[in-house]
Design a protein around this motif. Structure first.
Motif, PDB file in Angstrom:
ATOM      1  N   ASP A  50      31.825 -40.560  12.220  1.00  0.00           N
ATOM      2  CA  ASP A  50      32.683 -41.709  11.890  1.00  0.00           C
ATOM      3  C   ASP A  50      32.050 -42.875  11.138  1.00  0.00           C
ATOM      4  N   PHE A  51      30.661 -42.900  11.297  1.00  0.00           N
ATOM      5  CA  PHE A  51      29.678 -43.842  10.455  1.00  0.00           C
ATOM      6  C   PHE A  51      29.952 -43.406   9.120  1.00  0.00           C
ATOM      7  N   ILE A  52      29.714 -42.163   8.757  1.00  0.00           N
ATOM      8  CA  ILE A  52      29.823 -41.674   7.277  1.00  0.00           C
ATOM      9  C   ILE A  52      31.337 -41.808   6.788  1.00  0.00           C
ATOM     10  N   LYS A  53      32.452 -41.587   7.660  1.00  0.00           N
ATOM     11  CA  LYS A  53      33.762 -41.757   6.956  1.00  0.00           C
ATOM     12  C   LYS A  53      34.049 -43.103   6.666  1.00  0.00           C
ATOM     13  N   GLU A  54      33.455 -44.050   7.408  1.00  0.00           N
ATOM     14  CA  GLU A  54      33.712 -45.514   6.994  1.00  0.00           C
ATOM     15  C   GLU A  54      33.478 -45.842   5.633  1.00  0.00           C
ATOM     16  N   ILE A  55      32.770 -45.258   4.812  1.00  0.00           N
ATOM     17  CA  ILE A  55      32.618 -45.145   3.462  1.00  0.00           C
ATOM     18  C   ILE A  55      33.686 -44.451   2.751  1.00  0.00           C
ATOM     19  N   ALA A  56      34.054 -43.374   2.874  1.00  0.00           N
ATOM     20  CA  ALA A  56      34.998 -42.536   2.391  1.00  0.00           C
ATOM     21  C   ALA A  56      35.324 -41.111   3.192  1.00  0.00           C
ATOM     22  N   GLU A  57      36.357 -40.689   3.012  1.00  0.00           N
ATOM     23  CA  GLU A  57      36.675 -39.320   3.490  1.00  0.00           C
ATOM     24  C   GLU A  57      35.898 -38.243   2.964  1.00  0.00           C
ATOM     25  N   PHE A  58      36.077 -38.209   1.556  1.00  0.00           N
ATOM     26  CA  PHE A  58      35.604 -37.158   0.722  1.00  0.00           C
ATOM     27  C   PHE A  58      34.566 -37.964  -0.290  1.00  0.00           C
ATOM     28  N   TYR A  59      33.503 -36.925  -0.801  1.00  0.00           N
ATOM     29  CA  TYR A  59      32.477 -37.253  -1.770  1.00  0.00           C
ATOM     30  C   TYR A  59      33.064 -36.508  -3.107  1.00  0.00           C
ATOM     31  N   PRO A  60      32.996 -37.014  -4.248  1.00  0.00           N
ATOM     32  CA  PRO A  60      33.695 -36.536  -5.299  1.00  0.00           C
ATOM     33  C   PRO A  60      32.917 -35.614  -6.317  1.00  0.00           C
ATOM     34  N   LEU A  61      33.439 -34.548  -6.759  1.00  0.00           N
ATOM     35  CA  LEU A  61      32.470 -33.776  -7.533  1.00  0.00           C
ATOM     36  C   LEU A  61      33.117 -33.673  -8.855  1.00  0.00           C
ATOM     37  N   ALA A  62      32.252 -33.307 -10.067  1.00  0.00           N
ATOM     38  CA  ALA A  62      32.586 -33.435 -11.259  1.00  0.00           C
ATOM     39  C   ALA A  62      33.796 -32.563 -11.863  1.00  0.00           C
ATOM     40  N   ASN A  63      33.783 -31.383 -11.067  1.00  0.00           N
ATOM     41  CA  ASN A  63      35.004 -30.425 -11.571  1.00  0.00           C
ATOM     42  C   ASN A  63      36.142 -30.502 -10.796  1.00  0.00           C
TER      43      ASN A  63
ATOM     44  N   GLN B   2      31.095 -31.705   5.444  1.00  0.00           N
ATOM     45  CA  GLN B   2      30.253 -31.059   4.490  1.00  0.00           C
ATOM     46  C   GLN B   2      28.909 -31.681   3.984  1.00  0.00           C
ATOM     47  N   PHE B   3      29.256 -32.985   3.482  1.00  0.00           N
ATOM     48  CA  PHE B   3      28.218 -33.409   2.911  1.00  0.00           C
ATOM     49  C   PHE B   3      26.877 -33.737   4.074  1.00  0.00           C
ATOM     50  N   LEU B   4      27.496 -34.019   5.306  1.00  0.00           N
ATOM     51  CA  LEU B   4      26.550 -34.209   6.411  1.00  0.00           C
ATOM     52  C   LEU B   4      25.653 -32.907   6.507  1.00  0.00           C
ATOM     53  N   ARG B   5      26.413 -31.640   6.460  1.00  0.00           N
ATOM     54  CA  ARG B   5      25.856 -30.435   6.618  1.00  0.00           C
ATOM     55  C   ARG B   5      24.733 -30.174   5.477  1.00  0.00           C
ATOM     56  N   LEU B   6      25.020 -30.875   4.233  1.00  0.00           N
ATOM     57  CA  LEU B   6      24.095 -30.332   3.217  1.00  0.00           C
ATOM     58  C   LEU B   6      22.848 -31.178   3.673  1.00  0.00           C
ATOM     59  N   PHE B   7      22.950 -32.380   4.349  1.00  0.00           N
ATOM     60  CA  PHE B   7      21.608 -33.134   4.829  1.00  0.00           C
ATOM     61  C   PHE B   7      21.157 -32.583   6.279  1.00  0.00           C
ATOM     62  N   LEU B   8      21.499 -31.334   6.558  1.00  0.00           N
ATOM     63  CA  LEU B   8      21.007 -30.578   7.695  1.00  0.00           C
ATOM     64  C   LEU B   8      21.518 -31.388   9.165  1.00  0.00           C
ATOM     65  N   PHE B   9      22.729 -32.062   9.188  1.00  0.00           N
ATOM     66  CA  PHE B   9      23.520 -32.412  10.410  1.00  0.00           C
ATOM     67  C   PHE B   9      24.369 -31.241  10.591  1.00  0.00           C
ATOM     68  N   ASP B  10      24.181 -30.547  11.877  1.00  0.00           N
ATOM     69  CA  ASP B  10      25.026 -29.546  12.259  1.00  0.00           C
ATOM     70  C   ASP B  10      26.385 -30.178  12.924  1.00  0.00           C
ATOM     71  N   ASP B  11      27.184 -29.410  13.311  1.00  0.00           N
ATOM     72  CA  ASP B  11      28.646 -30.078  13.850  1.00  0.00           C
ATOM     73  C   ASP B  11      28.103 -30.684  15.204  1.00  0.00           C
ATOM     74  N   GLN B  12      27.213 -30.184  16.106  1.00  0.00           N
ATOM     75  CA  GLN B  12      26.895 -30.937  17.342  1.00  0.00           C
ATOM     76  C   GLN B  12      26.385 -32.235  16.862  1.00  0.00           C
ATOM     77  N   SER B  13      25.349 -32.493  15.957  1.00  0.00           N
ATOM     78  CA  SER B  13      24.729 -33.586  15.602  1.00  0.00           C
ATOM     79  C   SER B  13      25.745 -34.564  15.186  1.00  0.00           C
ATOM     80  N   GLN B  14      26.738 -33.990  14.207  1.00  0.00           N
ATOM     81  CA  GLN B  14      27.769 -34.766  13.642  1.00  0.00           C
ATOM     82  C   GLN B  14      28.790 -35.593  14.682  1.00  0.00           C
ATOM     83  N   TYR B  15      28.992 -35.042  15.942  1.00  0.00           N
ATOM     84  CA  TYR B  15      29.630 -35.684  16.638  1.00  0.00           C
ATOM     85  C   TYR B  15      28.908 -36.417  17.927  1.00  0.00           C
ATOM     86  N   SER B  16      27.716 -36.576  17.657  1.00  0.00           N
ATOM     87  CA  SER B  16      26.759 -37.275  18.677  1.00  0.00           C
ATOM     88  C   SER B  16      26.682 -38.771  18.244  1.00  0.00           C
ATOM     89  N   PRO B  17      26.324 -39.440  19.359  1.00  0.00           N
ATOM     90  CA  PRO B  17      26.218 -40.986  19.031  1.00  0.00           C
ATOM     91  C   PRO B  17      24.883 -41.249  18.145  1.00  0.00           C
TER      92      PRO B  17
END
Length: 633
Positions: free
Chosen positions: A399-412, A420-435
């Protein structure tokens, strides 16, 4: 000699298993580095070894003949103590001997003085105080009368590090030294000094660090904590990376085979009637085991992505004749620089040289004393500072990240979701939904970093980004920054990180001087070293010419002052303190003799006079000997 033996350790927090059934040994002389993602349990494992945490299961046996000392991220101290008093709170026999010796300098009790001197000899404590002050000096702590409560966070950690190193020096017994991120808040010179110190010290070391050059210099064994397991690697950081890649390739090959088998077995399962035989039951059990392996997610999504960065105009950023001082201290004077598109600049220099101040002036947080700053209209700064995140206690990571935007734009034309962006930076599904409040300190730093990057700035400014980040996150960040097309300024003491990223150095060299150097950090250091060596050779040649012209005689050389040992210096101080007291005592006895008529009292006073005179004469003779050593007799 075995220091520590651990067998089948398991530790969980709630439903999160940190590690499971791990076993290891630490032997005398081992120098071990622990590498793991933040939140994997590195600090917890260290606390279990220190007895500050208890494992859920398993055993830890620590040899009774060793002491275990920990340099932790959290420092306990009394803010009213001076630095010197804090250092002397060490609980060791040599420090106790040193304390008693200091007391004896103000005592007239000969027995106490002799006992204090004997303790100094027994515990080999004569050079300890000097070494303590040298360590503090190397760590840029020079005011020993400063109150601990007045020091900055970085200074407190450096004092605590000095205390720890003094403790390992003071105890002449087997020591296991545990250090959690010791290079945080140290500049490059301090880090290199600490490397040399630990290399020379005969200690056994267990180390957590993100500094890969420091790791390679100090350690020759790497423990990797991943997926609840502990893997062992002998050799350098490069060897660890190679071993890890081979292991992951083998695991992925096993998963591929399991996937092929899974598809075939899934087809068979779908064709089976409800009434199954015993023979088919065993095959069904095998199917579920295969399914478990096939669905194992080991492949880390790479950063081979074409990011759509906000457009940079022709004008980026220009500094014109900038001055900044604080009182008599000049940080920089008449400094000018024009930043280019895609330029990756590293800013280096000692703590307090003005690096962070320059970053603040660039962004308009502080005003320069003089000069102009021109910023392009299209510039969007992304600033990663050392202050940390501001968040609601119960707010979830996603939720903290979604406050900025729902999606991160790619050049294509495509995009990445926040998840998906959180996963790039090693936050798995369990961590993403943790306080956020439940994250470790390092995980919060990682989220802060991601928060900055997710805003898609085109001019990044990083002030010590590597502090408290784990090595896996640093690798991800380095890959991201290497592909980043915008402008970048980094202030960092992490030499490996700087070498991978920057191609230009602005070096704060003191007295307001900022040197502009094209190249990476190691190239700058080599050039600086050659320059200092050349200056040193020039000075030596000039001194040699002076010596030849002055041609001192042998007699002059023989009177050159020599340095007293620590013990002799203390002895001289004690003698110079006691001699006036003895002279006053002798004068008092003589006055009493001149006015005394009683024979018995005269006899006693005469005996006292003889004792005092002999002691005074002995002190005078020794004082002359010590002065002769100094070359002043």
């Amino acid at each position: 000699m075995n220091y520590v033996a651990a067998e089948n350790l398991t530790k969980s927090y709630g439903i999160k298993v940190l590690f499971e059934n791990i076993s290891f040994n630490i032997n005398e002389g081992d120098k071990i580095a622990i590498v793991a993602k933040n939140g994997s349990g590195k600090s917890t494992l260290l606390k279990i070894l220190m007895g500050k945490e208890i494992a859920d299961s398993g055993n830890v046996i620590i040899n009774k003949d060793i002491q275990v000392v920990l340099f932790d991220q959290e420092i306990d101290f009394d803010s009213n103590l001076t630095v010197d008093e804090f250092m002397m709170t060490l609980d060791s026999a040599p420090i106790a001997a040193l304390k008693n010796y200091h007391k004896s300098l103000h005592s007239t009790d000969n027995d106490f003085i002799e006992k204090a001197l004997a303790e100094m000899e027994v515990h080999k404590a004569w050079d300890l105080e000097n070494e303590m002050k040298q360590i503090l000096s190397q760590l840029k702590i020079t005011n020993l009368d400063a109150k601990m409560g007045t020091l900055s966070g970085g200074q407190i950690k450096r004092v605590a590090l000095a205390k720890l190193l003094t403790e390992t020096r003071a105890e002449h017994r087997h020591t296991l030294l545990i250090m959690d991120e010791p290079t945080n808040h140290l500049d490059v010179e301090m880090v290199e000094w600490l490397e040399n110190y630990l290399n020379k010290a005969k200690i056994t070391l267990l180390l957590v660090t993100h500094d890969r050059y420091f790791l390679d210099s100090v350690c020759d064994i790497i423990w990797e904590m991943e997926d609840k397991n502990l893997y062992f690697h002998n050799g350098s950081y490069a060897t660890y990376l190679e071993n890890k890649m081979i292991r992951e390739d083998n695991t992925n090959a096993t998963i591929d085979k399991a996937n092929n088998l899974y598809r075939k077995e899934l087809e068979w399962m779908r064709r089976q009637p409800k009434a199954r035989t015993t023979k088919s039951k065993s095959r069904i059990d095998a199917f579920y085991e295969t399914e478990k392996v096939a669905k194992t997610d080991t492949r880390k999504q790479g950063l081979e992505l074409d990011f759509e960065m906000k457009r940079l105009g022709n004008k980026i950023l220009e500094l014109k004749n900038i001055d900044k001082s604080f009182g008599d201290k000049v940080l920089f004077k008449d400094f000018s620089y024009q930043f280019q598109r895609g330029e990756k600049i590293g800013i280096v220099g000692k703590n307090g040289a003005g690096k962070s101040t320059l970053l603040n002036i660039i962004q308009g947080f502080e005003k320069a004393d003089k000069g102009e700053i021109e910023t392009g209209e299209t510039i969007s700064f992304g600033y990663f500072s050392q202050k940390g995140l501001t968040y609601k206690e119960d707010e979830r990571v996603i939720d903290f990240i979604k406050e900025i935007a729902e999606f991160y734009p790619l050049a294509n034309g495509k995009s990445l979701s926040a998840s998906q962006f959180l996963r790039l930076f090693l936050f798995d599904d369990q961590s993403q939904y943790s306080p956020i409040s439940k994250l470790s300190g390092g995980e919060k730093r990682r989220l802060h970093l991601m928060y900055i990057l997710y805003q898609n700035p085109n001019f990044l400014i990083f002030d010590e980004p590597t502090n408290d980040l784990d090595l896996p996150t640093l690798t991800v960040l380095e890959n991201f920054l290497q592909m980043f097309q915008g402008s970048l300024i980094i202030v960092s003491h992490d030499r490996y990180f700087m070498d991978r990223i920057v191609d230009h150095i602005l070096a704060f060299e003191g007295d307001g001087k900022i040197k502009d150097f094209v190249g990476n950090f190691s190239e700058y250091r080599e050039a600086k070293s050659r320059e200092e060596s050349l200056e040193k050779n020039t000075v030596q040649k000039q001194e040699a010419v002076k010596e030849n012209t002055s041609a001192p005689t042998q007699a002059q050389n023989s009177t050159k002052k020599k340095k007293l040992s620590f013990k002799e210096q203390r002895e001289l101080e004690l003698i110079e303190k006691e001699m006036p007291e003895l002279e006053a005592q002798r004068g008092k006895i003589l006055d009493q003799l001149n006015n005394e008529a009683d024979y018995e009292k005269i006899s006693k006073l005469s005996a006292d006079l003889e004792t005092v005179s002999e002691k005074l004469e002995t002190h005078e003779m020794r004082w002359l000997e010590l002065q002769e050593i100094l070359g002043e007799a």
